[in-house]
Design an enzyme around this catalytic site. Structure first.
Site, short mmCIF file in Angstrom:
data_model
loop_
_atom_site.label_atom_id
_atom_site.label_comp_id
_atom_site.label_asym_id
_atom_site.label_seq_id
_atom_site.Cartn_x
_atom_site.Cartn_y
_atom_site.Cartn_z
N HIS A 120 0.86 -1.19 0.00
CA HIS A 120 0.00 0.00 0.00
C HIS A 120 0.89 1.24 0.00
O HIS A 120 1.76 1.39 0.85
CB HIS A 120 -0.88 -0.02 1.25
CG HIS A 120 -1.86 1.10 1.33
ND1 HIS A 120 -1.54 2.33 1.87
CD2 HIS A 120 -3.14 1.20 0.93
CE1 HIS A 120 -2.58 3.13 1.82
NE2 HIS A 120 -3.57 2.47 1.24
N ASP A 178 -7.00 13.04 -7.71
CA ASP A 178 -6.60 11.86 -6.93
C ASP A 178 -7.87 11.15 -6.52
O ASP A 178 -8.59 11.61 -5.64
CB ASP A 178 -5.78 12.26 -5.71
CG ASP A 178 -5.18 11.06 -4.98
OD1 ASP A 178 -5.32 9.93 -5.49
OD2 ASP A 178 -4.58 11.24 -3.91
N MET A 179 -8.16 10.04 -7.16
CA MET A 179 -9.45 9.39 -6.96
C MET A 179 -9.32 7.87 -6.90
O MET A 179 -8.42 7.28 -7.51
CB MET A 179 -10.41 9.76 -8.10
CG MET A 179 -9.90 9.40 -9.49
SD MET A 179 -11.14 9.57 -10.80
CE MET A 179 -11.99 7.98 -10.64
N ALA A 180 -10.21 7.28 -6.14
CA ALA A 180 -10.37 5.84 -6.21
C ALA A 180 -11.37 5.55 -7.33
O ALA A 180 -12.13 6.43 -7.75
CB ALA A 180 -10.92 5.32 -4.88
N LYS A 230 -18.62 1.98 -15.82
CA LYS A 230 -17.47 2.77 -16.25
C LYS A 230 -16.36 2.70 -15.21
O LYS A 230 -15.18 2.52 -15.55
CB LYS A 230 -17.90 4.22 -16.50
CG LYS A 230 -18.88 4.37 -17.65
CD LYS A 230 -19.30 5.82 -17.85
CE LYS A 230 -20.31 5.93 -19.00
NZ LYS A 230 -20.75 7.33 -19.21
N GLY A 312 -8.38 19.10 -6.86
CA GLY A 312 -7.25 19.35 -5.97
C GLY A 312 -7.31 20.67 -5.24
O GLY A 312 -6.59 20.86 -4.25
#
Length: 366
Positions: A120, A178-180, A230, A312
């Site tokens: 991680h 910055d994304m999951a 998606k 951001g």
């Protein structure tokens, strides 16, 4: 004595540094891990901040991560590099890989660095910011252990595989996505569970595939992909690039750091760096970015909206606010850190925030 739950960011970073250093991590690497954790908390991404200290330390203590191993370049060509993290701490491996990517992109115009044998690695923004500081564009992808079902399934098969992209600007805040690839990072459900809070409907399903607002049930079940099919497709692509392509784990072969105490995680990452100067002079690029961003922000606003933001921007503002006013941690996390600190002879109380600290920082930024 019960400790307060608000901490000075610099002192908390020093606390984490000393904990990892005393746990056997080299000074340089301990600095990297501490910086990665605190930067996440400063940006408001609490799910990837010091809340992860306990699991990192436990995996080091149980020899599930090797803080003594050196990440090594396993193969290299004109613009590609494959790095074997050799099971070191993810942030250490990621920093090494991004440094290679940025250096090679400066030489070649662009570079792709794949990573296997990692763990991680914290937030993707941590690495994207390093590229922004160098006036370069960076795409960051990583796979993760099974927490999300494929569309149409009910059992976790792929991770909430994150995507981060950093693009510098001039006077405007840089673009920093910055994304999951899930509706929400699983870490936020962990934080909700620690606080005893419910989660919004639509974030996750329980082990039977039924939508739930119970954080504990969600952790036993699965988070859902953002945008349905998606998000699932994007997560699968990241798993292919970061896992299948690099030789790292993929799908069910990326081991869960909370549950698997027999094998390393074998997480894979991909870093794609672009030297802007190979396309357009950097100062002209920044001027064009500023114009682009300012024109977006000047667009007519929908009812009830005060300001149009770019990816951001909220996190940059949160960083300034938390540097000034301290980082607030859940009571459970404070207790965990305090116990870890006592084991490694580091006093958490020395990191407690005081109003004086905030005033000093405010004077600096103004």
């Amino acid at each position: 004595m019960t400790l307060p739950n608000r901490f000075d960011w610099e002192k908390l970073q020093q606390f984490c540094y000393h904990v990892f250093s005393n746990a056997g991590v080299s000074k340089e690497n301990a600095e990297t891990v501490a910086e990665s954790l605190i930067q996440a908390d400063l940006r408001g991404v609490d799910s990837h901040g010091v809340v992860r200290t306990a699991i990192y330390i436990e995996r080091i203590e149980k020899n599930m991560m090797d803080p003594f191993a050196d990440p090594k370049v396993e193969s290299e060509d004109f613009a590609t590099v494959l790095v074997n993290g050799n099971n070191n701490i993810g942030a250490v491996v990621g920093k090494k890989a991004v440094e290679i990517a940025l250096e090679k992109a400066k030489e070649r115009g662009a570079a792709i660095v794949g990573v296997k044998g990692s763990n991680h690695f914290g937030t993707g923004a941590y690495y994207a910011l390093k590229a922004i500081e160098k006036d370069m564009i960076l795409l960051v992808m990583s796979n993760a252990s099974q927490t999300m079902p494929p569309t149409g399934g009910k059992r976790p098969f792929i991770g909430t595989n994150p995507l981060a992209i950093g693009v510098p600007a001039g006077n405007e805040a840089p673009f920093l996505l910055d994304m999951a690839t899930s509706v929400v990072a699983r870490g936020k459900i962990i934080v909700a569970s620690q606080k005893g809070e419910e989660i919004p409907l639509g974030w996750a399903v329980d082990k039977d595939g039924i939508p739930t607002t119970n954080a504990e049930a969600a952790l036993d079940g699965a988070v859902l992909p953002v945008g349905g099919p998606k998000g699932y497709a994007i997560s699968m692509l990241i798993d292919i690039l970061a896992g299948v392509l690099t030789g790292a784990g993929f799908g069910k072969y990326v081991n869960n750091m909370y549950e698997n105490w027999e094998e390393p995680q074998n997480v894979g990452h991909i870093f794609i760096a672009i030297d802007i100067n190979r396309f357009i002079p950097i100062e002209l690029f920044k001027e064009r970015m500023d114009r682009y961003i300012s024109e977006i922000k000047a667009e007519p606003k929908a009812d009830g909206i005060d300001e149009i933001l770019i990816p951001g921007e909220l996190e940059f503002r949160k960083t300034l606010e938390r540097k000034q006013n301290g980082i607030e941690l859940p009571a459970k996390v404070v207790k965990e850190l305090d116990e870890i600190g006592k084991r490694y002879s580091v006093d958490l109380s020395k990191a407690v925030f005081s109003v004086k600290d905030g005033k000093q920082y405010k004077e600096v930024i103004n």
